[in-house]
Design a protein around this motif. Structure first.
Motif, PDB file in Angstrom:
ATOM      1  N   GLY A  86       0.330   4.764  -2.154  1.00  0.00           N
ATOM      2  CA  GLY A  86      -0.345   5.191  -0.932  1.00  0.00           C
ATOM      3  C   GLY A  86       0.472   4.912   0.318  1.00  0.00           C
ATOM      4  N   ALA A  87       0.463   5.889   1.227  1.00  0.00           N
ATOM      5  CA  ALA A  87       1.249   5.756   2.449  1.00  0.00           C
ATOM      6  C   ALA A  87       0.805   4.546   3.267  1.00  0.00           C
ATOM      7  N   GLU A  88      -0.494   4.258   3.257  1.00  0.00           N
ATOM      8  CA  GLU A  88      -0.999   3.126   4.031  1.00  0.00           C
ATOM      9  C   GLU A  88      -0.418   1.811   3.526  1.00  0.00           C
ATOM     10  N   ALA A  89      -0.343   1.674   2.204  1.00  0.00           N
ATOM     11  CA  ALA A  89       0.219   0.455   1.622  1.00  0.00           C
ATOM     12  C   ALA A  89       1.710   0.344   1.937  1.00  0.00           C
ATOM     13  N   VAL A  90       2.412   1.467   1.850  1.00  0.00           N
ATOM     14  CA  VAL A  90       3.846   1.455   2.146  1.00  0.00           C
ATOM     15  C   VAL A  90       4.080   1.065   3.600  1.00  0.00           C
ATOM     16  N   ARG A  91       3.269   1.629   4.515  1.00  0.00           N
ATOM     17  CA  ARG A  91       3.402   1.265   5.930  1.00  0.00           C
ATOM     18  C   ARG A  91       3.112  -0.219   6.152  1.00  0.00           C
ATOM     19  N   ALA A  92       2.078  -0.724   5.481  1.00  0.00           N
ATOM     20  CA  ALA A  92       1.729  -2.135   5.637  1.00  0.00           C
ATOM     21  C   ALA A  92       2.861  -3.034   5.144  1.00  0.00           C
TER      22      ALA A  92
END
Length: 223
Positions: A86-92
């Protein structure tokens, strides 16, 4: 040797990752954890140089572990190893200070590549408190400067024609815009736009050749 803490909730996967680490020159496993709480405890106890950290853990998620490590002032290198795409996890992970993010499943070569990148980044900054030059900074951040001539082309110029102009310039010791235009089939003005782009992106250098009258001629040489 770079000490690595392996963190994964799956005992078998953790064992495989640990074996990959041990098979990589310059790295050794200093601990294995299967929960976020154990990971935080072992960081305090064994002080690893690097943590292989899964995102999905049964108590604290890996991203929370990462956040707590940074909040506590730990500068331990972290490589996320997870099935989470998930993009959100990668950003985090990126914003939290992870140095690499490797998606499962992967083989030894994939992990070894990430480990060596982190080792190189740590190595170029080790032992120094002064200023780092740009090359060291680029290596620490895992970036590579653009190769000469690879900058974005100005509007109206095409990559295919740029390659032709660059090839024509490289065939000559020096070339003018008029000569480049004749070789490639462009107007002098258009050829000069390409040549000036190469000067701006460090693929070429320019000098002025003065004649008996009129403006000096701009002569281009490939770097």
């Amino acid at each position: 040797m770079i000490g690595v803490l392996v963190v994964d909730d799956d005992f078998m996967v953790a064992r495989i990752h640990a074996r990959f680490v041990e098979q990589t020159d310059g790295f050794e496993v200093v601990g294995t954890a299967h929960t976020g709480a154990d990971a935080l405890r072992l960081v305090e106890e064994v002080d690893p140089d690097l943590v292989l950290l899964d995102v999905h853990l049964p108590d604290l998620g890996g991203l929370e572990v990462l956040a707590r490590l940074r909040a506590a002032g730990h500068h331990t290198a972290v490589v996320m190893v997870t099935a989470e795409r998930g993009a959100e996890a990668v950003r985090a992970a990126l914003h939290g200070g992870a140095m690499q993010y490797l998606v499962k499943p992967f083989d030894h070569a994939d992990l070894a590549d990430r480990l060596h990148r982190v080792a190189a980044a740590l190595g170029v900054l080790a032992g120094g408190n002064g200023d780092a030059d740009q090359a060291a900074i680029d290596q620490a951040f895992g970036t590579t400067p653009l190769r000469p001539g690879s900058g974005p082309l100005p509007k109206g110029l095409s990559p295919e024609t740029a390659d032709l102009v660059l090839a024509a310039m490289r065939e000559r010791t020096e070339i003018s815009a008029s000569e480049a235009g004749e070789l490639v089939g462009l107007s002098r003005v258009t050829a000069r736009r390409y040549l000036e782009h190469f000067v701006e992106t460090a693929a070429a250098e320019v000098r002025l050749r003065y004649g008996s009258a009129g403006r000096p001629e701009r002569r281009y040489r490939a770097r």
